[in-house]
Design a protein around this motif. Sequence first.
Motif, short mmCIF file in Angstrom:
data_model
loop_
_atom_site.label_atom_id
_atom_site.label_comp_id
_atom_site.label_asym_id
_atom_site.label_seq_id
_atom_site.Cartn_x
_atom_site.Cartn_y
_atom_site.Cartn_z
N PHE A 26 1.95 53.92 95.64
CA PHE A 26 2.20 53.78 94.21
C PHE A 26 1.41 54.88 93.51
O PHE A 26 0.22 55.05 93.76
CB PHE A 26 1.75 52.42 93.69
N PHE B 8 7.33 47.70 93.79
CA PHE B 8 6.53 47.72 92.56
C PHE B 8 7.42 47.48 91.34
O PHE B 8 8.48 48.08 91.22
CB PHE B 8 5.80 49.05 92.44
N TYR C 163 3.36 43.71 92.10
CA TYR C 163 4.18 44.10 93.25
C TYR C 163 4.52 42.87 94.08
O TYR C 163 3.86 41.83 94.02
CB TYR C 163 3.47 45.16 94.11
#
Length: 471
Positions: free
Chosen positions: A221, A246, A260
């Motif tokens: 991420f 996510f 998430y």
Amino acid sequence: MKKLIFSILPAFLFAFISCMNMSSGSGENGSVRVALPGSGRATYTYSSSNAKKYIVRLYNDDFDQTEEGTVGGVIEFPDLEPGKYTAEAEAWNTDENILEGNGSTKITVKSGENTDCNIKMILEGQTAYYSKYMILTDYNNTKYIYDYKTVQETSTGFTLGDSYNAVEDNSGHIYHIKDSNLYKDSESVLSIDASNLIKNPLCYDNTTDTYWIGLEKIPYFYLQNSDNSYNTNVDRPLLASKGESFFNFAIQENKVYLIYIEYNDSGYNDSDSNIIYFTKDENVSLTEQKRIQLPTIGVSGTITDMAVLEDGTVAVLVRSVGVESETEGFDNTSVSNEGTVYSRGALVLLSSDLSTYKVYGWTDSARTISATNVEDAENDVTKWTSITAYVPEYEERNSYFYGPLKIVAIRPKELVIADCGANFVLPDYSGKKNGKMFTHNRLMTVNLRDFAISCKKEFSESEIKFQNLDI
């Protein structure tokens, strides 16, 4: 409009509203006279021309009365039983519907006497962020800009169309992502790789006046931002395993909050959503972060939005809508006799370290919705008897959620939330009346002083339809 912040803490001294003497009466009861700023008898240390309306509430266990006044006026509470009272005062900017300041004090009313007091007010509205607009999304992902005050679609010189989630900055400019560009109103300010965006990729932090873009570069991420000259990109990776998806994130200064979902043998389960906390300078695994899950909080369904408030509180929306499932919604589904339907949701307020939480507007128990006069059903009609519903009672509809989707505005001491769901009525066979699902597309306000929930506006489906609720 989402992922913004607001002032929940007082800023500085605003005014003194003065409770002054009035002539003594001969009775046993007492009285209070409140002199408002602008009157000859009021004292105050900060002059705000924006505060046009004052609301004063006086109450105890046996008495509760609220009165309104204007600049230079007085408010009287006569014939009060002796005892201890609390006085609360609010100053309002009526043009913008902004709470300018508030304060409270304790008062003791004595028999046959009048009470002197000062209510020290704290300025709030002029230093707090407040949304000018509400960005509402129709179920086909078309977005409209509504004026906060009039709750009417407004012309801003540009259209959002099917842009990704849009955010409003301190000056009322709207950032949004379309195709491979970030726009500020109608101006393209940054080219981005749209193929790597997470589900809700844009966040604005008005404490630092910067925006952030959420990117998913498996198995990482990433956060990306640009300064106001749009020429400095910063990537900040957070190591993930190969099975995360996510959805949302929110930022306040160096703090990052991320939603998430982990993938397992049965796929993605929205009810297993993780809310985690880390700082922007960390490059570590998700498993090392502070986290909390929905079952721990006592709610279930899908996390649909989040925001960080100025005092560090994390506001999270949870939506539980579906038939025999809390995450599937109503579209392309059918209700069966003696089945279970869900249409509920919650605002969850978490502490900044995710260690404590409070839940508002959640329907936590089921009720039975029954058909009437089942014995009168004709032979060729399938007889319904009842369904189990995790749905607010109709009488409670303005204090509970049907299915919150998005924080669309943040004002001083107030959140506005787009809420979408339904309640149900089963058939009346004797009256030959079919069962019906009543849909709701509403804007709900949450007062962040007393956490009261109320309905700001309910839309007909011909006006706007936040989600498709056909069964």
